[in-house]
Design a protein around this motif. Sequence first.
Motif, PDB file in Angstrom:
ATOM      1  N   ASP A   1     -35.157 -75.249  31.442  1.00  8.79           N
ATOM      2  CA  ASP A   1     -36.125 -74.153  31.603  1.00  8.79           C
ATOM      3  C   ASP A   1     -35.405 -72.810  31.692  1.00  8.79           C
ATOM      4  O   ASP A   1     -35.853 -71.814  31.132  1.00  8.79           O
ATOM      5  CB  ASP A   1     -36.992 -74.362  32.845  1.00  8.79           C
ATOM      6  N   CYS A   2     -34.294 -72.794  32.393  1.00  5.46           N
ATOM      7  CA  CYS A   2     -33.491 -71.582  32.531  1.00  5.46           C
ATOM      8  C   CYS A   2     -33.024 -71.101  31.157  1.00  5.46           C
ATOM      9  O   CYS A   2     -33.182 -69.927  30.821  1.00  5.46           O
ATOM     10  CB  CYS A   2     -32.286 -71.868  33.424  1.00  5.46           C
ATOM     11  N   PHE A   3     -32.475 -72.002  30.336  1.00  6.23           N
ATOM     12  CA  PHE A   3     -31.986 -71.624  29.005  1.00  6.23           C
ATOM     13  C   PHE A   3     -33.122 -71.071  28.149  1.00  6.23           C
ATOM     14  O   PHE A   3     -32.947 -70.115  27.412  1.00  6.23           O
ATOM     15  CB  PHE A   3     -31.360 -72.808  28.273  1.00  6.23           C
ATOM     16  N   GLU A   4     -34.282 -71.714  28.247  1.00  9.65           N
ATOM     17  CA  GLU A   4     -35.423 -71.302  27.425  1.00  9.65           C
ATOM     18  C   GLU A   4     -36.012 -69.966  27.878  1.00  9.65           C
ATOM     19  O   GLU A   4     -36.601 -69.254  27.075  1.00  9.65           O
ATOM     20  CB  GLU A   4     -36.499 -72.390  27.447  1.00  9.65           C
ATOM     21  N   ASN A   5     -35.851 -69.626  29.151  1.00 10.52           N
ATOM     22  CA  ASN A   5     -36.464 -68.415  29.682  1.00 10.52           C
ATOM     23  C   ASN A   5     -35.517 -67.231  29.818  1.00 10.52           C
ATOM     24  O   ASN A   5     -35.972 -66.116  30.058  1.00 10.52           O
ATOM     25  CB  ASN A   5     -37.106 -68.704  31.036  1.00 10.52           C
TER      26      ASN A   5
ATOM     27  N   ASP B   1     -33.285 -64.152  28.761  1.00  8.14           N
ATOM     28  CA  ASP B   1     -33.483 -63.212  27.661  1.00  8.14           C
ATOM     29  C   ASP B   1     -32.230 -63.042  26.802  1.00  8.14           C
ATOM     30  O   ASP B   1     -32.176 -62.171  25.955  1.00  8.14           O
ATOM     31  CB  ASP B   1     -33.956 -61.854  28.196  1.00  8.14           C
ATOM     32  N   LYS B   2     -31.237 -63.897  27.013  1.00  8.55           N
ATOM     33  CA  LYS B   2     -29.993 -63.802  26.251  1.00  8.55           C
ATOM     34  C   LYS B   2     -29.868 -64.987  25.301  1.00  8.55           C
ATOM     35  O   LYS B   2     -30.169 -66.119  25.665  1.00  8.55           O
ATOM     36  CB  LYS B   2     -28.785 -63.814  27.191  1.00  8.55           C
ATOM     37  N   LYS B   3     -29.401 -64.712  24.101  1.00  8.40           N
ATOM     38  CA  LYS B   3     -29.128 -65.792  23.155  1.00  8.40           C
ATOM     39  C   LYS B   3     -27.849 -66.520  23.556  1.00  8.40           C
ATOM     40  O   LYS B   3     -27.758 -67.726  23.503  1.00  8.40           O
ATOM     41  CB  LYS B   3     -28.992 -65.193  21.738  1.00  8.40           C
ATOM     42  N   HIS B   4     -26.846 -65.759  23.963  1.00 10.38           N
ATOM     43  CA  HIS B   4     -25.579 -66.309  24.441  1.00 10.38           C
ATOM     44  C   HIS B   4     -25.476 -66.000  25.925  1.00 10.38           C
ATOM     45  O   HIS B   4     -25.856 -64.924  26.360  1.00 10.38           O
ATOM     46  CB  HIS B   4     -24.401 -65.668  23.703  1.00 10.38           C
ATOM     47  N   PHE B   5     -24.961 -66.939  26.680  1.00  7.29           N
ATOM     48  CA  PHE B   5     -24.865 -66.732  28.119  1.00  7.29           C
ATOM     49  C   PHE B   5     -23.622 -67.409  28.663  1.00  7.29           C
ATOM     50  O   PHE B   5     -23.050 -68.299  28.028  1.00  7.29           O
ATOM     51  CB  PHE B   5     -26.118 -67.254  28.828  1.00  7.29           C
ATOM     52  N   ARG B   6     -23.219 -66.959  29.821  1.00 12.44           N
ATOM     53  CA  ARG B   6     -22.075 -67.537  30.523  1.00 12.44           C
ATOM     54  C   ARG B   6     -22.602 -68.327  31.715  1.00 12.44           C
ATOM     55  O   ARG B   6     -23.754 -68.160  32.122  1.00 12.44           O
ATOM     56  CB  ARG B   6     -21.137 -66.434  30.988  1.00 12.44           C
ATOM     57  N   ALA B   7     -21.754 -69.140  32.300  1.00 14.23           N
ATOM     58  CA  ALA B   7     -22.156 -69.909  33.485  1.00 14.23           C
ATOM     59  C   ALA B   7     -22.622 -68.961  34.585  1.00 14.23           C
ATOM     60  O   ALA B   7     -23.593 -69.249  35.293  1.00 14.23           O
ATOM     61  CB  ALA B   7     -20.990 -70.773  33.963  1.00 14.23           C
ATOM     62  N   SER B   8     -21.970 -67.810  34.708  1.00 17.81           N
ATOM     63  CA  SER B   8     -22.371 -66.838  35.737  1.00 17.81           C
ATOM     64  C   SER B   8     -23.794 -66.319  35.501  1.00 17.81           C
ATOM     65  O   SER B   8     -24.514 -66.047  36.462  1.00 17.81           O
ATOM     66  CB  SER B   8     -21.378 -65.673  35.791  1.00 17.81           C
ATOM     67  N   ASP B   9     -24.213 -66.190  34.231  1.00 16.16           N
ATOM     68  CA  ASP B   9     -25.582 -65.779  33.928  1.00 16.16           C
ATOM     69  C   ASP B   9     -26.580 -66.834  34.399  1.00 16.16           C
ATOM     70  O   ASP B   9     -27.644 -66.508  34.919  1.00 16.16           O
ATOM     71  CB  ASP B   9     -25.774 -65.549  32.422  1.00 16.16           C
TER      72      ASP B   9
ATOM     73  N   LEU C   1     -26.070 -69.048  36.832  1.00 15.34           N
ATOM     74  CA  LEU C   1     -26.084 -69.030  38.296  1.00 15.34           C
ATOM     75  C   LEU C   1     -26.909 -67.856  38.828  1.00 15.34           C
ATOM     76  O   LEU C   1     -27.680 -68.016  39.778  1.00 15.34           O
ATOM     77  CB  LEU C   1     -24.654 -68.973  38.836  1.00 15.34           C
ATOM     78  N   GLU C   2     -26.779 -66.692  38.192  1.00 15.83           N
ATOM     79  CA  GLU C   2     -27.555 -65.517  38.601  1.00 15.83           C
ATOM     80  C   GLU C   2     -29.052 -65.756  38.396  1.00 15.83           C
ATOM     81  O   GLU C   2     -29.865 -65.439  39.259  1.00 15.83           O
ATOM     82  CB  GLU C   2     -27.092 -64.309  37.784  1.00 15.83           C
ATOM     83  N   TYR C   3     -29.409 -66.329  37.259  1.00 13.86           N
ATOM     84  CA  TYR C   3     -30.812 -66.624  36.958  1.00 13.86           C
ATOM     85  C   TYR C   3     -31.373 -67.605  37.993  1.00 13.86           C
ATOM     86  O   TYR C   3     -32.473 -67.403  38.520  1.00 13.86           O
ATOM     87  CB  TYR C   3     -30.932 -67.200  35.546  1.00 13.86           C
ATOM     88  N   LEU C   4     -30.614 -68.661  38.264  1.00 10.69           N
ATOM     89  CA  LEU C   4     -31.075 -69.676  39.218  1.00 10.69           C
ATOM     90  C   LEU C   4     -31.232 -69.096  40.618  1.00 10.69           C
ATOM     91  O   LEU C   4     -32.149 -69.462  41.348  1.00 10.69           O
ATOM     92  CB  LEU C   4     -30.115 -70.863  39.227  1.00 10.69           C
ATOM     93  N   GLU C   5     -30.344 -68.175  40.985  1.00  9.75           N
ATOM     94  CA  GLU C   5     -30.448 -67.534  42.295  1.00  9.75           C
ATOM     95  C   GLU C   5     -31.735 -66.710  42.391  1.00  9.75           C
ATOM     96  O   GLU C   5     -32.438 -66.759  43.404  1.00  9.75           O
ATOM     97  CB  GLU C   5     -29.233 -66.635  42.522  1.00  9.75           C
ATOM     98  N   LYS C   6     -32.055 -65.983  41.315  1.00 10.97           N
ATOM     99  CA  LYS C   6     -33.289 -65.184  41.302  1.00 10.97           C
ATOM    100  C   LYS C   6     -34.523 -66.073  41.376  1.00 10.97           C
ATOM    101  O   LYS C   6     -35.558 -65.673  41.902  1.00 10.97           O
ATOM    102  CB  LYS C   6     -33.355 -64.336  40.030  1.00 10.97           C
ATOM    103  N   GLU C   7     -34.411 -67.286  40.832  1.00 14.44           N
ATOM    104  CA  GLU C   7     -35.528 -68.234  40.842  1.00 14.44           C
ATOM    105  C   GLU C   7     -35.549 -69.097  42.109  1.00 14.44           C
ATOM    106  O   GLU C   7     -36.343 -70.032  42.213  1.00 14.44           O
ATOM    107  CB  GLU C   7     -35.439 -69.155  39.609  1.00 14.44           C
ATOM    108  N   ASN C   8     -34.637 -68.793  43.033  1.00 17.99           N
ATOM    109  CA  ASN C   8     -34.526 -69.536  44.298  1.00 17.99           C
ATOM    110  C   ASN C   8     -34.270 -71.021  44.094  1.00 17.99           C
ATOM    111  O   ASN C   8     -34.799 -71.863  44.823  1.00 17.99           O
ATOM    112  CB  ASN C   8     -35.767 -69.321  45.176  1.00 17.99           C
ATOM    113  N   SER C   9     -33.481 -71.343  43.084  1.00 21.29           N
ATOM    114  CA  SER C   9     -33.117 -72.734  42.822  1.00 21.29           C
ATOM    115  C   SER C   9     -31.962 -73.124  43.738  1.00 21.29           C
ATOM    116  O   SER C   9     -31.109 -72.306  44.069  1.00 21.29           O
ATOM    117  CB  SER C   9     -32.697 -72.888  41.361  1.00 21.29           C
ATOM    118  N   ASN C  10     -31.934 -74.361  44.128  1.00 19.60           N
ATOM    119  CA  ASN C  10     -30.866 -74.821  45.021  1.00 19.60           C
ATOM    120  C   ASN C  10     -29.807 -75.650  44.278  1.00 19.60           C
ATOM    121  O   ASN C  10     -29.139 -76.471  44.884  1.00 19.60           O
ATOM    122  CB  ASN C  10     -31.454 -75.605  46.193  1.00 19.60           C
TER     123      ASN C  10
END
Length: 137
Positions: A15-19, A21-29, A31-40
Amino acid sequence: MNSHYNTKQRKILIDCFENMDKKHFRASDVLEYLEKENSNIGKSTVYRQLENMVSEGILNKYIIDINTPACFEYEGKSRHEDMLFHLKCEKCGKLIHLHCHEIDDFQKHLYTNHHFKLNPKRTVFYGICEECEKKNK
């Protein structure tokens, strides 16, 4: 090769990859996305799952150089079957897809005259992107 398990964490990552807004991403991206989504999901789990998904062909992994963290691309439901090269801006670091059939002649030349077959998914051309070039003028 790791077997494919449809875990809750794996679904969250897809879900994170699909949502993102970047075509290419790093692991840090991720982790940042998951943190904003309050994922554990923990950092080590993210790194492990990224590598598993690369092995399974769900993600492409690009290692540009030793100074740049690995870059990933989510294949999604449609995988690239055509020639896909990348352009890397040496100023801003942007990675750009290059879909250009003009490069076919170059590939044929390399194979015919030098007995070398390029891997388009692993080939990166370095230079300056249009936006950075405009900033320099």
